[in-house]
Design a protein around this motif. Structure first.
Motif, PDB file in Angstrom:
ATOM      1  N   ALA A   1       7.985   9.051 -18.290  1.00 29.23           N
ATOM      2  CA  ALA A   1       7.101  10.211 -18.133  1.00 29.23           C
ATOM      3  C   ALA A   1       6.261  10.062 -16.881  1.00 29.23           C
ATOM      4  O   ALA A   1       5.753   8.979 -16.574  1.00 29.23           O
ATOM      5  N   VAL A   2       6.136  11.161 -16.158  1.00 27.65           N
ATOM      6  CA  VAL A   2       5.272  11.193 -14.979  1.00 27.65           C
ATOM      7  C   VAL A   2       4.212  12.264 -15.197  1.00 27.65           C
ATOM      8  O   VAL A   2       4.406  13.203 -15.963  1.00 27.65           O
TER       9      VAL A   2
ATOM     10  N   PRO B   1       2.716   5.956 -14.430  1.00 30.51           N
ATOM     11  CA  PRO B   1       1.973   4.735 -14.753  1.00 30.51           C
ATOM     12  C   PRO B   1       2.872   3.528 -14.534  1.00 30.51           C
ATOM     13  O   PRO B   1       4.081   3.598 -14.762  1.00 30.51           O
ATOM     14  N   TYR B   2       2.290   2.436 -14.081  1.00 32.06           N
ATOM     15  CA  TYR B   2       3.084   1.238 -13.810  1.00 32.06           C
ATOM     16  C   TYR B   2       2.237  -0.010 -13.970  1.00 32.06           C
ATOM     17  O   TYR B   2       1.011   0.051 -13.936  1.00 32.06           O
ATOM     18  N   ARG B   3       2.924  -1.113 -14.136  1.00 33.60           N
ATOM     19  CA  ARG B   3       2.254  -2.414 -14.177  1.00 33.60           C
ATOM     20  C   ARG B   3       2.388  -3.030 -12.797  1.00 33.60           C
ATOM     21  O   ARG B   3       3.487  -3.117 -12.254  1.00 33.60           O
ATOM     22  N   ALA B   4       1.280  -3.435 -12.233  1.00 33.13           N
ATOM     23  CA  ALA B   4       1.283  -4.107 -10.935  1.00 33.13           C
ATOM     24  C   ALA B   4       1.091  -5.605 -11.149  1.00 33.13           C
ATOM     25  O   ALA B   4       0.256  -6.025 -11.950  1.00 33.13           O
ATOM     26  N   VAL B   5       1.887  -6.386 -10.443  1.00 36.20           N
ATOM     27  CA  VAL B   5       1.788  -7.843 -10.507  1.00 36.20           C
ATOM     28  C   VAL B   5       1.449  -8.344  -9.109  1.00 36.20           C
ATOM     29  O   VAL B   5       2.223  -8.150  -8.167  1.00 36.20           O
ATOM     30  N   ASP B   6       0.285  -8.966  -8.982  1.00 37.12           N
ATOM     31  CA  ASP B   6      -0.164  -9.505  -7.696  1.00 37.12           C
ATOM     32  C   ASP B   6       0.483 -10.870  -7.476  1.00 37.12           C
ATOM     33  O   ASP B   6       0.076 -11.867  -8.064  1.00 37.12           O
ATOM     34  N   VAL B   7       1.505 -10.905  -6.611  1.00 33.03           N
ATOM     35  CA  VAL B   7       2.230 -12.155  -6.381  1.00 33.03           C
ATOM     36  C   VAL B   7       1.391 -13.181  -5.624  1.00 33.03           C
ATOM     37  O   VAL B   7       1.721 -14.368  -5.622  1.00 33.03           O
ATOM     38  N   LEU B   8       0.309 -12.737  -4.997  1.00 31.35           N
ATOM     39  CA  LEU B   8      -0.552 -13.676  -4.287  1.00 31.35           C
ATOM     40  C   LEU B   8      -1.305 -14.587  -5.251  1.00 31.35           C
ATOM     41  O   LEU B   8      -1.790 -15.646  -4.858  1.00 31.35           O
ATOM     42  N   GLN B   9      -1.404 -14.172  -6.521  1.00 30.70           N
ATOM     43  CA  GLN B   9      -2.102 -14.967  -7.527  1.00 30.70           C
ATOM     44  C   GLN B   9      -1.228 -16.059  -8.132  1.00 30.70           C
ATOM     45  O   GLN B   9      -1.740 -16.933  -8.830  1.00 30.70           O
TER      46      GLN B   9
ATOM     47  N   SER C   1       0.822  -1.200   0.000  1.00 31.86           N
ATOM     48  CA  SER C   1       0.000   0.000   0.000  1.00 31.86           C
ATOM     49  C   SER C   1       0.863   1.260   0.000  1.00 31.86           C
ATOM     50  O   SER C   1       0.582   2.213  -0.729  1.00 31.86           O
ATOM     51  N   ALA C   2       1.931   1.244   0.787  1.00 30.04           N
ATOM     52  CA  ALA C   2       2.813   2.415   0.866  1.00 30.04           C
ATOM     53  C   ALA C   2       3.475   2.701  -0.475  1.00 30.04           C
ATOM     54  O   ALA C   2       3.570   3.863  -0.901  1.00 30.04           O
ATOM     55  N   VAL C   3       3.923   1.656  -1.179  1.00 31.70           N
ATOM     56  CA  VAL C   3       4.576   1.870  -2.478  1.00 31.70           C
ATOM     57  C   VAL C   3       3.556   2.340  -3.515  1.00 31.70           C
ATOM     58  O   VAL C   3       3.858   3.211  -4.332  1.00 31.70           O
ATOM     59  N   VAL C   4       2.345   1.809  -3.475  1.00 31.82           N
ATOM     60  CA  VAL C   4       1.281   2.272  -4.369  1.00 31.82           C
ATOM     61  C   VAL C   4       1.042   3.765  -4.149  1.00 31.82           C
ATOM     62  O   VAL C   4       0.908   4.536  -5.111  1.00 31.82           O
ATOM     63  N   GLN C   5       1.019   4.200  -2.892  1.00 35.49           N
ATOM     64  CA  GLN C   5       0.812   5.615  -2.585  1.00 35.49           C
ATOM     65  C   GLN C   5       1.965   6.468  -3.103  1.00 35.49           C
ATOM     66  O   GLN C   5       1.748   7.560  -3.628  1.00 35.49           O
ATOM     67  N   VAL C   6       3.193   5.972  -2.971  1.00 31.40           N
ATOM     68  CA  VAL C   6       4.355   6.703  -3.482  1.00 31.40           C
ATOM     69  C   VAL C   6       4.251   6.858  -4.993  1.00 31.40           C
ATOM     70  O   VAL C   6       4.443   7.954  -5.531  1.00 31.40           O
ATOM     71  N   LEU C   7       3.929   5.772  -5.686  1.00 35.53           N
ATOM     72  CA  LEU C   7       3.837   5.833  -7.144  1.00 35.53           C
ATOM     73  C   LEU C   7       2.705   6.765  -7.578  1.00 35.53           C
ATOM     74  O   LEU C   7       2.846   7.486  -8.568  1.00 35.53           O
ATOM     75  N   ALA C   8       1.617   6.780  -6.829  1.00 31.69           N
ATOM     76  CA  ALA C   8       0.532   7.719  -7.123  1.00 31.69           C
ATOM     77  C   ALA C   8       1.003   9.151  -6.898  1.00 31.69           C
ATOM     78  O   ALA C   8       0.674  10.054  -7.668  1.00 31.69           O
ATOM     79  N   GLY C   9       1.807   9.347  -5.868  1.00 35.96           N
ATOM     80  CA  GLY C   9       2.327  10.671  -5.572  1.00 35.96           C
ATOM     81  C   GLY C   9       3.273  11.188  -6.638  1.00 35.96           C
ATOM     82  O   GLY C   9       3.309  12.384  -6.923  1.00 35.96           O
TER      83      GLY C   9
END
Length: 109
Positions: free
Chosen positions: A106-107, A46-54, A34-42
């Motif tokens: 690009a950001v 754009p990024y690709r997220a990979v859910d390792v739980l899957q 969650s913290a890294v998601v918030q940083v990237l939003a800040g």
């Protein structure tokens, strides 16, 4: 059939910024992710997220691939950046935005 390392390499190569995390950006399954998601939003990148739980193979394979024992893990232009603490510290110091700019990512923020 591709090995787990080959699959991970393909994932990392598929996007300028890749985050291996627990859960998805809209619903992270751990505080560190969650913290890294918030940083990237800040930063507004754009990024690709990979859910390792899957995928247990990717969950364990990414740790071996990066030689880093924890998740989340952030990659920029194929380069391993680090986990939550490193990403958060880089963001606070302005180093994350600088790294993105240097690598031509690009950001929006």
């Amino acid at each position: 059939m591709a090995t787990t390392a080959e699959r991970i390499e393909d994932i990392i190569a598929s996007s300028d910024v890749v985050l291996f995390m627990k859960g998805i950006p809209a619903a992270p399954q751990c505080g560190f992710s969650s913290a890294v998601v918030q940083v990237l939003a800040g930063v507004g990148v754009p990024y690709r997220a990979v859910d390792v739980l899957q995928d247990p193979m990717v969950r364990e394979g990414i740790k071996a691939y990066s030689n880093w024992p924890t998740i989340p893990q952030l990659y920029i232009k194929g380069e391993f950046v680090g986990g939550c603490d490193i990403v958060r510290e880089m963001f606070q110091a302005g180093e994350l935005a600088q790294m993105l700019a240097e690598k031509g990512v690009a950001v929006t923020a």
